[in-house]
Design a protein around this motif. Structure first.
Motif, short mmCIF file in Angstrom:
data_model
loop_
_atom_site.label_atom_id
_atom_site.label_comp_id
_atom_site.label_asym_id
_atom_site.label_seq_id
_atom_site.Cartn_x
_atom_site.Cartn_y
_atom_site.Cartn_z
N THR A 15 -31.76 35.23 -61.20
CA THR A 15 -32.46 36.46 -60.84
C THR A 15 -32.11 36.96 -59.45
N SER A 16 -31.31 36.19 -58.72
CA SER A 16 -30.89 36.60 -57.38
C SER A 16 -29.66 35.81 -57.00
N ASP A 19 -30.73 32.29 -56.00
CA ASP A 19 -30.99 31.50 -57.19
C ASP A 19 -29.69 30.96 -57.77
N ASP A 123 -30.16 39.60 -51.12
CA ASP A 123 -31.30 39.55 -52.04
C ASP A 123 -32.42 40.49 -51.61
N ILE A 178 -28.06 41.47 -62.83
CA ILE A 178 -29.11 40.44 -62.72
C ILE A 178 -30.38 41.00 -62.10
N ALA A 179 -30.25 42.03 -61.25
CA ALA A 179 -31.42 42.59 -60.57
C ALA A 179 -31.88 43.92 -61.17
N ARG A 180 -31.16 44.40 -62.18
CA ARG A 180 -31.42 45.73 -62.77
C ARG A 180 -31.42 46.80 -61.69
#
Length: 203
Positions: A15-16, A19, A123, A178-180
């Motif tokens: 998700t980041s 991560d 991030d 991954i972060a849209r």
């Protein structure tokens, strides 16, 4: 964690960036080189985003990306992933010869340490916005663009810095998915165009 193949093939996508780096750190062991397959398993193989992010980060990082042949290897990874996405596959198949490629642990560890410096700042900039640029069917445009970038990457190895620009574009698209974050996607398109212009000027 040991270097066992396919142990995390169903892992959800990160998700980041932090991560992702945490997962890669946990997947590596100092006693042995780390397989590309292990890297991809740790990141999650059931999503297109980790393939872009891994390939982009490896290509853009001086510690690994400047090794002759590495940009072409990452290009092959993205070509296979993006082609299968465009064909409608739910997961990505990769040949054993590709996933068996290894990276020496000291170089891998130095690369993770190098990437952690900007990771938190990156991030903090990521957030869902212009999400229509990352959702279906817009993700197909990203796949086509990344496919085009990857097909051009092997010749880029003879043009200084061009492969790094291509890696940056792939990284931005990976972060976008991954972060849209549609803004990252727009930046990815921008750097894709910049890469093409750089190659044309260099030639």
């Amino acid at each position: 964690m040991s270097d066992a193949p396919n142990t995390h093939s169903d892992t959800a996508a990160p998700t980041s960036l932090t991560d992702l780096l945490d997962r890669l750190d946990q997947a590596a062991t100092p006693e042995q080189p780390i397989r590309l397959g292990t890297v991809l398993d740790a990141a999650g193989r059931r999503s297109f985003a980790p393939f872009l992010l891994i390939a982009g980060l490896i290509t853009v990082t001086p510690l690994i990306g400047d090794i002759p042949g590495v940009p072409s290897l990452m290009a092959a990874l993205v070509i296979l992933a993006s082609s299968q996405l465009l064909c409608g596959r739910d997961s990505v198949w990769l040949p054993k010869r590709l996933v068996a490629r290894r990276i020496a642990y000291p170089r891998f560890a130095k690369t993770l340490a190098w990437l952690r410096r900007p990771a938190r700042g990156i991030d903090r900039m990521l957030k869902p916005r212009l999400v229509w640029l990352t959702r279906p069917p817009a993700h197909l445009a990203i796949a086509v663009t990344c496919l085009g970038i990857s097909l051009a990457m092997p010749p880029m190895e003879v043009i200084p810095f061009s492969a790094n620009l291509a890696g940056l574009a792939l990284t931005l698209f990976g972060l976008a998915l991954i972060a849209r974050d549609g803004l990252m996607a727009l930046l990815g398109y921008l750097f894709s165009g910049t890469t093409v212009a750089f190659i044309v000027f260099a030639v």
